[in-house]
Design a protein around this motif. Structure first.
Motif, short mmCIF file in Angstrom:
data_model
loop_
_atom_site.label_atom_id
_atom_site.label_comp_id
_atom_site.label_asym_id
_atom_site.label_seq_id
_atom_site.Cartn_x
_atom_site.Cartn_y
_atom_site.Cartn_z
N CYS A 327 -7.21 -29.30 -68.81
CA CYS A 327 -6.78 -30.51 -69.51
C CYS A 327 -7.96 -31.32 -70.03
N VAL A 328 -9.16 -31.07 -69.50
CA VAL A 328 -10.36 -31.72 -70.02
C VAL A 328 -11.20 -30.74 -70.84
N LEU A 460 -1.37 -24.51 -71.03
CA LEU A 460 -2.44 -24.41 -72.01
C LEU A 460 -1.92 -24.60 -73.43
N GLY A 461 -0.73 -24.07 -73.69
CA GLY A 461 -0.14 -24.24 -75.02
C GLY A 461 0.06 -25.70 -75.37
N ARG A 462 0.56 -26.48 -74.41
CA ARG A 462 0.75 -27.92 -74.65
C ARG A 462 -0.59 -28.63 -74.83
N MET A 463 -1.60 -28.20 -74.05
CA MET A 463 -2.92 -28.82 -74.18
C MET A 463 -3.53 -28.56 -75.55
N TYR A 464 -3.44 -27.33 -76.03
CA TYR A 464 -3.99 -27.02 -77.36
C TYR A 464 -3.18 -27.71 -78.46
N ALA A 465 -1.87 -27.82 -78.26
CA ALA A 465 -1.05 -28.55 -79.24
C ALA A 465 -1.47 -30.00 -79.35
N ALA A 466 -1.94 -30.58 -78.25
CA ALA A 466 -2.42 -31.96 -78.28
C ALA A 466 -3.87 -32.05 -78.76
N ALA A 467 -4.68 -31.00 -78.51
CA ALA A 467 -6.11 -31.06 -78.81
C ALA A 467 -6.45 -30.72 -80.24
N ILE A 468 -5.69 -29.84 -80.88
CA ILE A 468 -6.03 -29.42 -82.24
C ILE A 468 -5.95 -30.59 -83.22
N VAL A 495 -20.24 -41.47 -85.95
CA VAL A 495 -19.28 -40.36 -85.96
C VAL A 495 -18.77 -40.06 -84.55
N LEU A 496 -19.67 -40.07 -83.57
CA LEU A 496 -19.27 -39.76 -82.20
C LEU A 496 -18.37 -40.84 -81.62
N VAL A 497 -18.70 -42.09 -81.90
CA VAL A 497 -17.89 -43.19 -81.37
C VAL A 497 -16.51 -43.20 -82.03
N VAL A 498 -16.51 -43.11 -83.36
CA VAL A 498 -15.23 -43.21 -84.09
C VAL A 498 -14.46 -41.89 -84.01
N GLY A 499 -15.12 -40.79 -84.43
CA GLY A 499 -14.42 -39.50 -84.44
C GLY A 499 -14.13 -38.97 -83.05
N GLY A 500 -15.16 -38.95 -82.19
CA GLY A 500 -14.95 -38.45 -80.83
C GLY A 500 -14.03 -39.35 -80.03
N GLY A 501 -14.24 -40.67 -80.12
CA GLY A 501 -13.39 -41.60 -79.38
C GLY A 501 -11.95 -41.56 -79.82
N ALA A 502 -11.75 -41.60 -81.16
CA ALA A 502 -10.37 -41.55 -81.68
C ALA A 502 -9.73 -40.20 -81.36
N GLY A 503 -10.53 -39.12 -81.42
CA GLY A 503 -9.99 -37.80 -81.10
C GLY A 503 -9.52 -37.70 -79.66
N MET A 504 -10.33 -38.19 -78.73
CA MET A 504 -9.93 -38.14 -77.32
C MET A 504 -8.73 -39.04 -77.05
N LEU A 505 -8.68 -40.20 -77.71
CA LEU A 505 -7.52 -41.08 -77.54
C LEU A 505 -6.26 -40.42 -78.05
N LEU A 506 -6.36 -39.78 -79.23
CA LEU A 506 -5.20 -39.07 -79.78
C LEU A 506 -4.77 -37.95 -78.85
N TYR A 507 -5.75 -37.22 -78.28
CA TYR A 507 -5.42 -36.14 -77.35
C TYR A 507 -4.68 -36.68 -76.13
N MET A 508 -5.16 -37.77 -75.55
CA MET A 508 -4.53 -38.33 -74.35
C MET A 508 -3.10 -38.77 -74.65
N LEU A 509 -2.92 -39.41 -75.80
CA LEU A 509 -1.56 -39.86 -76.16
C LEU A 509 -0.64 -38.67 -76.41
N ALA A 510 -1.13 -37.67 -77.15
CA ALA A 510 -0.31 -36.50 -77.45
C ALA A 510 0.01 -35.72 -76.18
N ALA A 511 -0.98 -35.55 -75.30
CA ALA A 511 -0.75 -34.83 -74.05
C ALA A 511 0.25 -35.57 -73.18
N ARG A 513 2.69 -37.49 -74.31
CA ARG A 513 4.02 -37.29 -74.92
C ARG A 513 4.53 -35.87 -74.70
N LEU A 514 3.61 -34.91 -74.64
CA LEU A 514 4.00 -33.52 -74.44
C LEU A 514 4.19 -33.18 -72.96
#
Length: 532
Positions: A327-328, A460-468, A495-511, A513-514
């Protein structure tokens, strides 16, 4: 799972601080000595004790020491104290002897690992550094034995926090070296090498002392014991034979990689062994923070469950561990694949480094990002064999590892342009671990009676669905930044703060919900700690 999560959280906190200070240490090292000849010489000398001990301690401690100590604690009337004292005595004697032999043979060792066309002066510098660095074998090994005994007592904090002191000591040394030293191997002095080499070893000594003090505080009293008859050490020695085969075979693979990487660096300065070593250290960050923590907490319990014949609970322990790690690791691997150059530009574009060389390290890191998931799962699978005391199967798989990796690495070295050789070595590493992970899964499943494959695959399928989507968002931020400005440490940080931070936040929210339960558990644990 809650017990493993709590234990893993304690270790992950220490490991996170350790790895983050390690980040700073690595950046300071690159700034101080660069990625040209001196950097390649230092990293070749430094990696020999580090990789040897990493393999030796991962193998011997996991496969032999922890399970055997657990059995001695169950079997012996004194709770295994005499066994532990004999084990520590043996470790001190053997590791000290290995360190002394290593120092005496420093010259031929460095001639073996460095490029064959290196000049006499370059080999002499690498040899001097090796003489200062190889004593780490004794300090690192004794400290790790102390850490293994602590782990069998379910004391995980000290082994995970001790490396922080090591990093702090070395960071102070590197700061001093940056002021008084040089990155030019032709101009480096004996004083410079003494500061760099002994300073690095002083960090490992401090780390070992912390672990020895922690072991003393939990009641362990070291008393030299040399008798080995009817003590259980014979059982450990028989199990260790295959583990030493495992270590020896992996050293062959490490030698091939180092030899090819230093050769590539001689042909394309800045794209050699230092680039490989720095990218590999960053690749190990997410694995070290989460996977090592879970593995360390999981192995003693799995060893007890297997010893009791409770295979069903052992399977549940493993399945839970894989999902918790994944999951990480899943989002971390995808984000490294996207943001690797931004990470390395921020860390390495300082001192004697150039932005171009930092970006090159990032390209190597992108390949390692893809390898993160199969590598981590493979390490977890090895613990199934180790919990059974089976060291033969991992040794055989290490032979397969070396054959595949060395063959693909040689193909990369002789077919790719000089600047792309180290990237090709990283691809060889990736392909090797994808293949090994599949083989190890089949063999481990047969050994323990199944690994809940459907449950793990669904998770793993749910994790990748949230991570992609999270990785896609990070890629969009990176593309937008590249359209606006060039790659610099400042733009990379954004880029790391905005892209990486927003990406991890989106992953946590999607995971969430899934309904990925491991992510929910981590969120709940963090929320409860913050609430307190």
């Amino acid at each position: 799972m809650s017990r493993m999560l709590r234990a893993s959280a304690i270790m992950a906190a220490g490991t996170m601080v350790s790895r983050l200070t390690g980040f700073v240490r690595t950046a300071m090292l690159a700034a101080a000595i660069g990625t040209l000849a001196l950097g390649d010489a230092y990293n070749a000398a430094y990696q020999i004790p580090y990789i040897l001990l990493d393999l030796l301690l991962q193998g011997v401690l996991s496969a032999v020491v922890v399970p055997v100590i657990v059995r001695a604690q169950k079997r012996d009337p004194d709770g295994g104290q005499a066994f532990e004292q004999r084990l520590m005595t043996l470790g001190v004697v053997v590791l000290t002897a290995v360190a002394v032999i290593g120092v005496l043979l420093a010259r031929p060792i460095m001639e073996l690992y460095t490029a064959s066309n290196w000049s006499e002066d370059k080999v002499a510098v690498a040899t001097t550094l090796a003489r200062y660095l190889l004593p780490q074998i004794a300090f690192f090994g004794i400290g790790s034995l102390a850490g293994a005994i602590l782990n069998t007592r379910d004391r995980f904090a000290a082994p995970m926090w001790a490396p922080v002191l090591n990093n702090i000591v070395v960071m102070g040394v590197l700061a001093a070296y940056y002021v008084v030293g040089t990155s030019d191997i032709e101009k480096v002095s004996e004083r410079d090498l003494t500061l760099l080499g002994l300073g690095t070893t002083a960090g490992i000594l401090a780390q070992a002392l912390v672990l020895i003090v922690a072991l003393h505080r939990v009641g362990f009293r070291f008393r030299p014991r040399f008798g080995v008859r009817n003590t259980g050490l014979g059982e450990a020695a028989r199990a260790a034979v295959w583990t030493f085969v495992f270590v020896g075979v992996n050293q062959i693979g490490f030698w091939v990689t180092t030899k090819l990487a230093t050769g590539a660096g001689d042909r394309a300065p800045g794209a050699g062994n230092s680039a490989w070593a720095y990218a590999f250290q960053l690749f190990q960050l997410p694995y070290g923070i989460i996977a090592v923590s879970v593995i360390t907490a999981m192995l003693p319990r799995m060893s007890r469950l297997v010893a009791d014949g409770d295979f069903a609970t052992a399977r549940e322990e493993f399945s839970s561990g894989v999902r918790m790690v994944s999951c990480v690791i899943v989002p971390a691997g995808l984000l490294l694949m996207v943001l690797g150059p931004a990470v390395t530009t921020l860390i390495f574009s300082w001192g004697h480094m150039t932005t171009g060389n930092a970006i090159y390290i990032g390209h190597v890191l992108q390949v390692f990002g893809v390898a993160l998931m199969p590598f981590s799962v493979f390490q977890l699978l090895l613990r199934i064999f180790y919990s059974f005391g089976d060291t033969r199967t991992p040794a055989i798989m290490s032979g397969v590892n070396v054959v595949i990796n060395a063959s693909l690495s040689l193909v990369a070295y002789f077919t790719l342009p000089d600047r792309y050789i180290v990237i090709g070595l990283a691809f060889a590493y990736l392909i090797t671990y994808v293949a090994l992970c599949g083989v190890a899964w089949v063999l481990a499943s047969r050994k323990i009676g199944g690994l809940a494959g459907r449950e793990v695959t669904a998770g793993l399928g749910r994790m990748y669905a949230a991570a992609i989507p999270a990785a896609a968002l990070a890629l969009a931020v990176l593309w937008l930044a590249r359209e606006i400005t060039s790659i610099t440490p400042v733009s990379s940080a954004v880029v790391l703060v905005v892209g990486g931070g927003a990406g991890m936040l989106l992953y946590m929210l999607a995971a969430h919900r899934l309904r990925v339960p491991e992510v929910r558990s981590i969120i709940g644990l963090v929320a409860s700690r913050v609430g307190r």
